[in-house]
Motif scaffolding. Structure first.
Motif, mmCIF file in Angstrom:
data_model
loop_
_atom_site.group_PDB
_atom_site.id
_atom_site.type_symbol
_atom_site.label_atom_id
_atom_site.label_comp_id
_atom_site.label_asym_id
_atom_site.label_seq_id
_atom_site.Cartn_x
_atom_site.Cartn_y
_atom_site.Cartn_z
ATOM 1 N N ARG A 134 0.840 -1.270 -0.055
ATOM 2 C CA ARG A 134 0.110 -0.078 -0.099
ATOM 3 C C ARG A 134 0.914 0.965 -0.070
ATOM 4 O O ARG A 134 2.007 1.213 0.397
ATOM 5 C CB ARG A 134 -1.016 0.030 1.371
ATOM 6 N N ILE A 135 0.364 2.299 -0.508
ATOM 7 C CA ILE A 135 1.040 3.522 -0.643
ATOM 8 C C ILE A 135 0.946 4.263 0.625
ATOM 9 O O ILE A 135 -0.263 4.707 1.050
ATOM 10 C CB ILE A 135 0.595 4.436 -1.808
ATOM 11 N N ASP A 136 1.736 4.776 1.123
ATOM 12 C CA ASP A 136 1.704 5.761 2.730
ATOM 13 C C ASP A 136 2.015 7.077 2.150
ATOM 14 O O ASP A 136 1.778 7.796 3.170
ATOM 15 C CB ASP A 136 2.790 5.230 3.336
ATOM 16 N N LEU A 137 2.279 7.512 0.881
ATOM 17 C CA LEU A 137 2.647 8.721 0.618
ATOM 18 C C LEU A 137 1.510 9.125 -0.539
ATOM 19 O O LEU A 137 1.176 8.539 -1.448
ATOM 20 C CB LEU A 137 3.877 9.035 0.116
ATOM 21 N N ASP A 138 1.137 10.552 -0.362
ATOM 22 C CA ASP A 138 0.290 11.026 -1.549
ATOM 23 C C ASP A 138 1.388 11.488 -2.578
ATOM 24 O O ASP A 138 2.577 11.393 -2.443
ATOM 25 C CB ASP A 138 -0.622 12.413 -1.169
ATOM 26 N N GLU A 139 0.815 11.557 -3.644
ATOM 27 C CA GLU A 139 1.732 12.030 -5.013
ATOM 28 C C GLU A 139 2.750 13.435 -4.836
ATOM 29 O O GLU A 139 3.684 12.988 -4.967
ATOM 30 C CB GLU A 139 0.869 12.262 -6.164
ATOM 31 N N ALA A 140 2.169 14.211 -4.075
ATOM 32 C CA ALA A 140 2.912 15.525 -3.761
ATOM 33 C C ALA A 140 4.172 15.336 -3.061
ATOM 34 O O ALA A 140 5.339 15.703 -3.037
ATOM 35 C CB ALA A 140 2.151 16.569 -3.209
ATOM 36 N N ALA A 141 3.971 14.323 -1.952
ATOM 37 C CA ALA A 141 4.783 14.056 -1.020
ATOM 38 C C ALA A 141 5.771 13.119 -1.659
ATOM 39 O O ALA A 141 7.112 13.261 -1.390
ATOM 40 C CB ALA A 141 4.293 13.360 0.271
ATOM 41 N N TYR A 142 5.594 12.192 -2.465
ATOM 42 C CA TYR A 142 6.319 11.104 -3.315
ATOM 43 C C TYR A 142 7.240 12.218 -4.054
ATOM 44 O O TYR A 142 8.635 12.112 -4.328
ATOM 45 C CB TYR A 142 5.639 10.339 -4.130
ATOM 46 N N ALA A 143 6.652 12.889 -4.943
ATOM 47 C CA ALA A 143 7.607 13.937 -5.937
ATOM 48 C C ALA A 143 8.674 14.864 -5.069
ATOM 49 O O ALA A 143 9.646 14.995 -5.677
ATOM 50 C CB ALA A 143 6.514 14.769 -6.727
ATOM 51 N N GLU A 144 8.119 15.021 -3.977
ATOM 52 C CA GLU A 144 9.152 15.883 -2.880
ATOM 53 C C GLU A 144 10.188 15.119 -2.545
ATOM 54 O O GLU A 144 11.493 15.508 -2.410
ATOM 55 C CB GLU A 144 8.367 16.550 -1.855
ATOM 56 N N ARG A 145 9.994 14.047 -2.208
ATOM 57 C CA ARG A 145 11.046 12.968 -1.764
ATOM 58 C C ARG A 145 11.915 12.490 -2.963
ATOM 59 O O ARG A 145 13.117 12.393 -2.507
ATOM 60 C CB ARG A 145 10.645 12.027 -0.962
ATOM 61 N N ILE A 146 11.411 12.375 -4.062
ATOM 62 C CA ILE A 146 12.352 12.043 -5.137
ATOM 63 C C ILE A 146 12.850 13.037 -5.775
ATOM 64 O O ILE A 146 13.980 13.117 -5.988
ATOM 65 C CB ILE A 146 11.407 11.284 -6.234
#
Length: 146
Positions: A134-146
């Motif tokens: 399951r995904i624990d991050l929303d798309e914005a948080a994912y993009a910020e961390r990558i």
């Protein structure tokens, strides 16, 4: 064996240690498993500029009839394309590492999933279970961390 492969193997062996005499790659769940035997040498890359030459030497050795067992680390990605950014590699681990073997034979896996399930059912309190991803991050948080 081609001279270039022999020279590369000799250099890698002398500088970085010996190969394991034999290794197994077991595939749980009915996949194919192999045993490699008759180690001839190790090819190892510790720097990005060594990754492609090591892979070229592995390809030449395989074309000459040897078998290769090893890995390429995720952190070696910039060797293929500088646009691939990774975290700095752990200096204790190579970016690529292969042992060349004379023989490869298909074998029965040492690991049997059915036996492991039976063992887990018989143990008290040591059971664990994996659920669906399951995904624990929303798309914005994912993009910020990558």
């Amino acid at each position: 064996m081609r001279d270039g492969v022999r020279e590369a193997m000799g250099k890698m062996d002398a500088e970085r240690g010996r190969a394991p005499a034999a290794v197994r790659f077991d595939a749980p769940g009915g996949g194919r498993s192999f045993r490699f035997d008759g180690a001839r040498g190790v090819l190892r890359a510790d720097a990005l500029d060594e990754v492609l030459p090591v892979l070229a030497a592995v390809e030449r050795a395989v074309a000459d009839g040897l078998h290769a067992a090893g890995f390429v680390a995720y952190e070696a990605a910039p060797a293929f394309d500088p646009a691939f950014a990774t975290h700095p590699p752990d200096p204790r681990l190579p970016l690529a590492w292969f042992t060349l073997y004379e023989r490869r034979e298909e074998t029965r896996p040492d690991y049997d999933a059915a036996e492991a399930d039976e063992e887990a059912e018989g143990s008290a309190g040591d059971e664990a279970e994996l659920g669906p991803w399951r995904i624990d991050l929303d798309e914005a948080a994912y993009a910020e961390r990558i």
